[in-house]
Scaffold this active site. Structure first.
Site, PDB file in Angstrom:
ATOM      1  N   THR A  13      -8.522   0.436  -7.678  1.00 51.87           N
ATOM      2  CA  THR A  13      -7.544   0.113  -8.719  1.00 51.87           C
ATOM      3  C   THR A  13      -6.368  -0.646  -8.121  1.00 51.87           C
ATOM      4  O   THR A  13      -6.060  -0.529  -6.932  1.00 51.87           O
ATOM      5  CB  THR A  13      -7.044   1.394  -9.416  1.00 51.87           C
ATOM      6  N   GLY A  14      -5.720  -1.454  -8.952  1.00 54.96           N
ATOM      7  CA  GLY A  14      -4.575  -2.228  -8.480  1.00 54.96           C
ATOM      8  C   GLY A  14      -4.931  -3.120  -7.315  1.00 54.96           C
ATOM      9  O   GLY A  14      -4.214  -3.165  -6.310  1.00 54.96           O
ATOM     10  N   SER A  15      -6.050  -3.852  -7.469  1.00 56.44           N
ATOM     11  CA  SER A  15      -6.616  -4.556  -6.308  1.00 56.44           C
ATOM     12  C   SER A  15      -6.549  -6.075  -6.402  1.00 56.44           C
ATOM     13  O   SER A  15      -7.333  -6.767  -5.773  1.00 56.44           O
ATOM     14  CB  SER A  15      -8.074  -4.115  -6.106  1.00 56.44           C
ATOM     15  N   GLY A  18      -2.444  -7.586  -2.064  1.00 58.78           N
ATOM     16  CA  GLY A  18      -1.919  -6.601  -1.135  1.00 58.78           C
ATOM     17  C   GLY A  18      -2.936  -5.648  -0.561  1.00 58.78           C
ATOM     18  O   GLY A  18      -4.070  -6.026  -0.241  1.00 58.78           O
ATOM     19  N   ILE A  19      -2.541  -4.387  -0.422  1.00 57.84           N
ATOM     20  CA  ILE A  19      -3.397  -3.374   0.173  1.00 57.84           C
ATOM     21  C   ILE A  19      -4.682  -3.212  -0.626  1.00 57.84           C
ATOM     22  O   ILE A  19      -5.774  -3.097  -0.065  1.00 57.84           O
ATOM     23  CB  ILE A  19      -2.652  -2.029   0.281  1.00 57.84           C
ATOM     24  N   GLY A  20      -4.584  -3.209  -1.950  1.00 58.81           N
ATOM     25  CA  GLY A  20      -5.768  -3.033  -2.781  1.00 58.81           C
ATOM     26  C   GLY A  20      -6.803  -4.115  -2.572  1.00 58.81           C
ATOM     27  O   GLY A  20      -8.007  -3.839  -2.464  1.00 58.81           O
ATOM     28  N   SER A 141       1.766   7.404   0.624  1.00 51.87           N
ATOM     29  CA  SER A 141       2.755   6.673   1.415  1.00 51.87           C
ATOM     30  C   SER A 141       3.451   7.638   2.355  1.00 51.87           C
ATOM     31  O   SER A 141       3.513   8.850   2.089  1.00 51.87           O
ATOM     32  CB  SER A 141       3.788   6.026   0.489  1.00 51.87           C
ATOM     33  N   TYR A 154       9.871   7.203  -6.691  1.00 51.61           N
ATOM     34  CA  TYR A 154       8.652   6.747  -6.013  1.00 51.61           C
ATOM     35  C   TYR A 154       8.144   7.818  -5.048  1.00 51.61           C
ATOM     36  O   TYR A 154       6.954   8.173  -5.050  1.00 51.61           O
ATOM     37  CB  TYR A 154       8.945   5.449  -5.258  1.00 51.61           C
TER      38      TYR A 154
END
Length: 264
Positions: A13-15, A18-20, A141, A154
């Protein structure tokens, strides 16, 4: 070690960036079929192209939808009723003083960062357990442990992810499904680059140099004294998704460059 996930279907998800996106590329490189996701059609198409460019012949599909709400998650599960690997990477962050964060932002962060993973894990974990194999990863995180004073909302969501992942790992004990959290530290993702762009423009330094200066000033306990790359984070995620990581579950695995000052 050769990681081979051929025949597995992975959802990240959220890919779109960045990291995704780095995780999606990494999983595709192991032979897994990959689903990338974003709210925006153009971003999904770009992510698909990026994965194929990185891994020629990659099997990649895209889902367009907002996974920060129940309807979006339901639509995704309807489109893809079963996955073997779920990487809950979707997340938002913003520097904001505690006294200026309205209730709506607390709820938005919780829905996006926590409930998206809760809903999708609930939807997919049972079938994983029935087949005797599965991998669920929450991208948390170091802020889950070192709550940042300028992003308390966050940090709260990142800590919540650790609790969900640990508890779900226990719930799935003995099923062949592992559940872990990965904790990046300061990482030079697209979002961080955007946050640092004014300083890059002001100083004329590279994003890497500005990020390293940020780490030295604001995360002085860092041992590597720089921001990690998205690929370095993705490497850990790919490993915990592998068949080789079968004895790693319920863990909070740090890719924080040593920011969290503990030996445990």
């Amino acid at each position: 070690m050769k990681i081979d996930l051929s025949g597995k279907l992975a959802l990240v998800t959220g890919s779109a960036a960045g990291i995704g996106l780095a995780i999606a590329k990494g999983l595709a490189g192991t032979g897994a079929s990959v689903i990338v996701s974003s709210r925006h059609e153009a971003n999904v198409r770009d992510a698909e192209a990026a994965v194929r460019a990185s891994v020629p012949g990659a099997q990649v599909e895209g889902f367009v939808g907002d996974l920060s709400n129940e309807a979006g998650c339901a639509a995704l599960v309807k489109a893809y009723p079963k996955v073997d690997i779920l990487v809950n990477n979707l997340g938002v962050f913003k520097q904001q003083d505690f006294f200026e964060i309205p209730d709506s932002e607390w709820l938005r962060f919780f829905e996006t960062n926590v409930m998206s993973g809760v809903r999708l894990s609930r939807a997919y974990a049972d079938a994983m357990a029935k087949q005797g194999w599965g991998r669920i990863v929450f991208i948390s995180s170091e802020s889950a442990l070192n709550i940042p004073a300028d992003m308390i909302h966050y940090g709260m969501t990142k800590t919540a992810q650790l609790a969900v992942a640990r508890g779900l790992a226990k719930r799935l004990a003995g099923t062949g499904v592992t559940v872990n959290s990965v904790l990046p530290g300061p990482t030079l993702s697209d979002g961080v680059e955007a946050m640092l762009k004014d300083e890059v423009a002001r100083t004329g330094k590279s994003a890497e140099e500005v990020a390293a200066a940020f780490v030295r000033e604001h995360r002085s306990s860092s041992i590597i004294q720089r921001a990690a790359s998205v690929e370095e984070v993705a490497n850990m995620v790919v490993y915990v998704c592998s068949t080789q990581a079968s004895a790693t579950t319920g863990a909070a695995l740090r890719v924080d460059g040593g920011v969290v000052d503990t030996i445990a």
